[in-house]
Motif scaffolding. Structure first.
Motif, PDB file in Angstrom:
ATOM      1  N   GLY A 125      -8.267  50.007 -57.047  1.00 60.02           N
ATOM      2  CA  GLY A 125      -7.081  50.606 -57.617  1.00 60.02           C
ATOM      3  C   GLY A 125      -7.262  50.745 -59.123  1.00 60.02           C
ATOM      4  O   GLY A 125      -7.707  49.800 -59.793  1.00 60.02           O
ATOM      5  N   LEU A 157      -5.332  51.331 -62.579  1.00 62.80           N
ATOM      6  CA  LEU A 157      -4.024  51.315 -63.221  1.00 62.80           C
ATOM      7  C   LEU A 157      -4.214  51.570 -64.702  1.00 62.80           C
ATOM      8  O   LEU A 157      -4.834  50.776 -65.401  1.00 62.80           O
ATOM      9  CB  LEU A 157      -3.341  49.963 -63.008  1.00 62.80           C
ATOM     10  CG  LEU A 157      -1.990  49.763 -63.713  1.00 62.80           C
ATOM     11  CD1 LEU A 157      -0.951  50.745 -63.178  1.00 62.80           C
ATOM     12  CD2 LEU A 157      -1.497  48.328 -63.556  1.00 62.80           C
ATOM     13  N   GLY A 174      -9.844  54.348 -54.918  1.00 64.25           N
ATOM     14  CA  GLY A 174      -8.901  53.980 -53.874  1.00 64.25           C
ATOM     15  C   GLY A 174      -7.552  54.614 -54.143  1.00 64.25           C
ATOM     16  O   GLY A 174      -7.108  55.511 -53.424  1.00 64.25           O
ATOM     17  N   GLN A 175      -6.901  54.166 -55.213  1.00 60.06           N
ATOM     18  CA  GLN A 175      -5.654  54.770 -55.671  1.00 60.06           C
ATOM     19  C   GLN A 175      -5.672  54.831 -57.197  1.00 60.06           C
ATOM     20  O   GLN A 175      -6.308  53.994 -57.847  1.00 60.06           O
ATOM     21  CB  GLN A 175      -4.438  53.961 -55.211  1.00 60.06           C
ATOM     22  CG  GLN A 175      -4.136  54.037 -53.732  1.00 60.06           C
ATOM     23  CD  GLN A 175      -2.834  53.354 -53.379  1.00 60.06           C
ATOM     24  OE1 GLN A 175      -2.061  52.917 -54.246  1.00 60.06           O
ATOM     25  NE2 GLN A 175      -2.543  53.249 -52.087  1.00 60.06           N
ATOM     26  N   HIS A 178      -3.013  55.077 -60.503  1.00 63.18           N
ATOM     27  CA  HIS A 178      -1.630  54.968 -60.966  1.00 63.18           C
ATOM     28  C   HIS A 178      -1.613  54.991 -62.493  1.00 63.18           C
ATOM     29  O   HIS A 178      -2.396  54.289 -63.138  1.00 63.18           O
ATOM     30  CB  HIS A 178      -0.984  53.676 -60.463  1.00 63.18           C
ATOM     31  CG  HIS A 178      -0.938  53.567 -58.966  1.00 63.18           C
ATOM     32  ND1 HIS A 178       0.050  54.181 -58.221  1.00 63.18           N
ATOM     33  CD2 HIS A 178      -1.764  52.944 -58.091  1.00 63.18           C
ATOM     34  CE1 HIS A 178      -0.164  53.920 -56.939  1.00 63.18           C
ATOM     35  NE2 HIS A 178      -1.264  53.179 -56.836  1.00 63.18           N
ATOM     36  N   ALA A 223       3.421  50.281 -58.134  1.00 63.16           N
ATOM     37  CA  ALA A 223       2.014  50.626 -57.923  1.00 63.16           C
ATOM     38  C   ALA A 223       1.282  49.484 -57.218  1.00 63.16           C
ATOM     39  O   ALA A 223       0.466  49.710 -56.311  1.00 63.16           O
ATOM     40  CB  ALA A 223       1.348  50.927 -59.260  1.00 63.16           C
ATOM     41  N   ARG A 241       2.036  49.510 -53.505  1.00 64.59           N
ATOM     42  CA  ARG A 241       1.340  50.575 -52.787  1.00 64.59           C
ATOM     43  C   ARG A 241      -0.151  50.238 -52.628  1.00 64.59           C
ATOM     44  O   ARG A 241      -0.751  50.541 -51.589  1.00 64.59           O
ATOM     45  CB  ARG A 241       1.521  51.911 -53.519  1.00 64.59           C
ATOM     46  CG  ARG A 241       2.926  52.484 -53.386  1.00 64.59           C
ATOM     47  CD  ARG A 241       3.004  53.916 -53.869  1.00 64.59           C
ATOM     48  NE  ARG A 241       2.836  54.027 -55.317  1.00 64.59           N
ATOM     49  CZ  ARG A 241       3.806  53.855 -56.204  1.00 64.59           C
ATOM     50  NH1 ARG A 241       5.040  53.548 -55.794  1.00 64.59           N
ATOM     51  NH2 ARG A 241       3.573  54.001 -57.499  1.00 64.59           N
ATOM     52  N   MET A 242      -0.740  49.623 -53.638  1.00 66.95           N
ATOM     53  CA  MET A 242      -2.141  49.221 -53.521  1.00 66.95           C
ATOM     54  C   MET A 242      -2.300  48.117 -52.485  1.00 66.95           C
ATOM     55  O   MET A 242      -3.279  48.085 -51.725  1.00 66.95           O
ATOM     56  CB  MET A 242      -2.677  48.775 -54.890  1.00 66.95           C
ATOM     57  CG  MET A 242      -2.906  49.939 -55.859  1.00 66.95           C
ATOM     58  SD  MET A 242      -3.744  49.486 -57.397  1.00 66.95           S
ATOM     59  CE  MET A 242      -2.374  48.832 -58.367  1.00 66.95           C
ATOM     60  N   ALA A 279      -2.252  49.561 -49.076  1.00 63.99           N
ATOM     61  CA  ALA A 279      -3.495  50.276 -48.762  1.00 63.99           C
ATOM     62  C   ALA A 279      -4.664  49.325 -48.528  1.00 63.99           C
ATOM     63  O   ALA A 279      -5.775  49.770 -48.203  1.00 63.99           O
ATOM     64  CB  ALA A 279      -3.830  51.246 -49.891  1.00 63.99           C
ATOM     65  N   LEU A 332      -6.141  47.404 -50.821  1.00 65.96           N
ATOM     66  CA  LEU A 332      -7.048  47.285 -51.970  1.00 65.96           C
ATOM     67  C   LEU A 332      -7.005  45.854 -52.510  1.00 65.96           C
ATOM     68  O   LEU A 332      -5.929  45.294 -52.711  1.00 65.96           O
ATOM     69  CB  LEU A 332      -6.658  48.271 -53.068  1.00 65.96           C
ATOM     70  CG  LEU A 332      -6.752  49.761 -52.689  1.00 65.96           C
ATOM     71  CD1 LEU A 332      -6.247  50.642 -53.811  1.00 65.96           C
ATOM     72  CD2 LEU A 332      -8.193  50.121 -52.335  1.00 65.96           C
ATOM     73  N   VAL A 380      -8.618  45.586 -58.596  1.00 69.96           N
ATOM     74  CA  VAL A 380      -7.880  46.529 -59.447  1.00 69.96           C
ATOM     75  C   VAL A 380      -8.442  46.473 -60.860  1.00 69.96           C
ATOM     76  O   VAL A 380      -8.717  45.388 -61.399  1.00 69.96           O
ATOM     77  CB  VAL A 380      -6.373  46.192 -59.483  1.00 69.96           C
ATOM     78  CG1 VAL A 380      -5.628  47.162 -60.392  1.00 69.96           C
ATOM     79  CG2 VAL A 380      -5.787  46.219 -58.074  1.00 69.96           C
TER      80      VAL A 380
END
Length: 515
Positions: free
Chosen positions: A81, A83, A109-110, A112, A136, A139-140, A143, A145, A148
């Protein structure tokens, strides 16, 4: 103090046992596909040669390119993730914007982006959006994850936003591995964010690798503490390496440079380390590798953090050679290499691939395998190929030099027989004892370090220097250095006229022997 140093290269795994300034035993074994098997083999061979009491070993130091190779080869990486704290600024260039697409697809992955961050003078851009960070994080977590990377605008000046984000992430994602950019990088948002995300995607691999190294030591009867070498030629505890694997990226070449300095007694000069796959050229300054001041690409990703100033070319003992026997003068040298398969692929070992080692054997520079297998190579073509290799090395050395006069060249590495006895721009070519395992020697003699690279404001110059030195001393001791052995190796003080409060960037680095 007896220490074991191990360096895991792309072709060979080298190990040495040292006692103070003496090399008691040295072994060179073939690197295995799983890396760790080669470490176990090297350890067992070394212990069989010179260690009666494994309990007498005070430390084991390992240098590895495992993490660099993982990025380059796109293997063993976990999705992360990302951020970023900085909205409304920086929105036009999101995380992963300048990554190679194949690597980004594996790691992204994601993403934000939330409001917060600071201006260059330390003032908040806008208040930190805690609710957005918490959303955020959830949501991670949903998923799956588990790693980060957090980057905030101008966090090297003040890390408040990143630290607060880390607190929220830890609350929302139990057991999450968090990498904060101010721990790694410098001013320069994208490059600092890039190295943060690279570190985040290597966290699982780092944990498993360090655990396997530890298991290999215990399996050999060694109870000494484990250290890993890092990019500046010093060492860190194994648990630190599992948190910051990117600090190991260039540890192989820096080990060779530190080993060359130790074995030769020289503190300044150019080091040419010829391995099985590549030749790495670096510059020694006061016994340590010169540090890069510009962005360094790793696997196609631009980064800006603590890295040595190195130049690598595709020339090594396993480099594949083409068109040597043709009628044309076009000789192809590399870039492909047989790597750790040298003993099965090279002609002198009964293989079917012409390598740089075969050329050196045909010329009489080294006697390996069965020289009769290359007796039919054209002497003229062999000489031309060696000359071309010498030109490649001379050109690379010239690119690394920062002075007009001749400098000493330290030739190290298992493939250093490819370096000619005279190189343009170098006063002499020095080949030291144990040069083939200089990388492992560099690992064995490495010291612990503490570094501070920070911007101070509202302090006098003397106060800023004193604060930086105190923090660097604390970091060196935390890394394992003995209090009384600390020595200042770098001090840099740059006033920043565009910042208020008599601001200045201070960089201090101390090294010391491990206790």
């Amino acid at each position: 103090m007896r220490r074991i140093g191990i360096d895991v290269g792309g072709t060979n795994t080298d190990a040495v046992l040292i006692d103070g300034s003496r090399v008691l035993a040295a072994v060179k074994t073939t690197t295995t596909a799983d890396v760790l098997g080669g470490v176990r083999t090297a350890l067992d061979a070394l212990l069989a040669r010179g260690v009666d009491d494994p309990g007498a070993i005070a430390a084991v130091v390992i240098g590895t390119t495992h993490f660099t190779n993982a990025v380059i080869e796109r293997r063993g990486l976990q999705p992360v993730g990302a951020l970023r704290i900085g909205l409304p600024a920086s929105a036009s260039l999101p995380p992963f914007i300048d990554w190679p697409e194949d690597l980004a697809a594996l790691v992204r992955g994601q993403v934000h982006m939330v409001a917060g961050g600071h201006e260059y003078d330390g003032r908040p851009i806008v208040p930190l959006d805690i609710d957005a960070i918490r959303g955020a994080a959830r949501r991670m977590a949903d998923a799956g994850l588990t790693s980060v990377g957090v980057t905030s605008v101008f966090s090297p000046l003040t890390a408040e936003c990143e630290q607060e984000a880390a607190r929220v992430l830890a609350e929302e994602i139990p057991g999450v591995a968090i990498t904060l950019s101010h721990d790694l990088g410098r001013i320069g948002l994208l490059e600092r964010e890039n190295v943060t995300l690279l570190n985040a995607c290597l966290r699982d691999l780092a944990r498993s690798t360090v655990a396997a190294f530890t298991e290999a030591l215990l399996g050999s009867g060694l109870t000494a503490p484990l250290y890993l070498t890092q990019n500046d030629g010093t060492i860190m505890r194994a648990e630190t390496a599992s948190r910051f694997p990117v600090w190991c990226f260039a540890s192989g070449p820096t080990n060779s440079m530190r080993g060359a300095a130790f074995l030769s007694g020289l503190d300044n000069g150019v080091v040419v380390d010829v391995g099985g796959t590549t030749t790495d050229i670096g510059y020694l300054r006061a016994g340590f590798p010169r540090e890069a001041n510009a962005a360094v690409e790793v696997g196609g990703v631009r980064t800006l953090f603590r890295m040595p100033d190195l130049l690598s070319i595709a020339l090594g003992g396993g480099t594949e050679i083409g068109a040597v026997e043709g009628d044309t003068d076009d000789i192809r040298i590399g870039p492909r290499s047989v790597g750790f398969r040298l003993l099965e692929k090279s002609l002198v070992f009964g293989g079917d691939t012409l390598t740089a080692t075969d050329i050196a054997c045909a010329a009489g520079r080294i006697d390996l395998g069965e020289r009769a297998r290359v007796a039919d190579l054209s002497p003229r073509r062999v000489a031309q190929t060696l000359s071309r290799m010498g030109d490649m090395i001379a050109e690379a050395v010239d690119r690394m030099k920062t002075e007009a006069g001749d400098v000493p060249l330290l030739a190290v590495g298992g493939g250093s027989f490819l370096i000619p006895n005279t190189v343009e721009g170098c006063g002499e070519v020095i080949r030291v004892e144990h040069h083939a395992v200089a990388n492992a020697v560099g690992a064995a003699i490495a010291q612990a370090s503490g570094e501070v690279d920070q911007i101070f404001s509202n302090l006098t110059r003397d106060q800023a220097l004193a604060a930086a030195r105190t923090e660097a001393e604390a970091r060196a001791i935390a890394a394992g250095a003995r209090q009384g052995s600390l020595k200042l190796v770098e001090l840099e003080d740059i006033p920043l006229s565009y910042l208020p409060g008599d601001a200045r960037r201070v960089r201090v680095r101390l090294v010391g022997d491990i206790g």
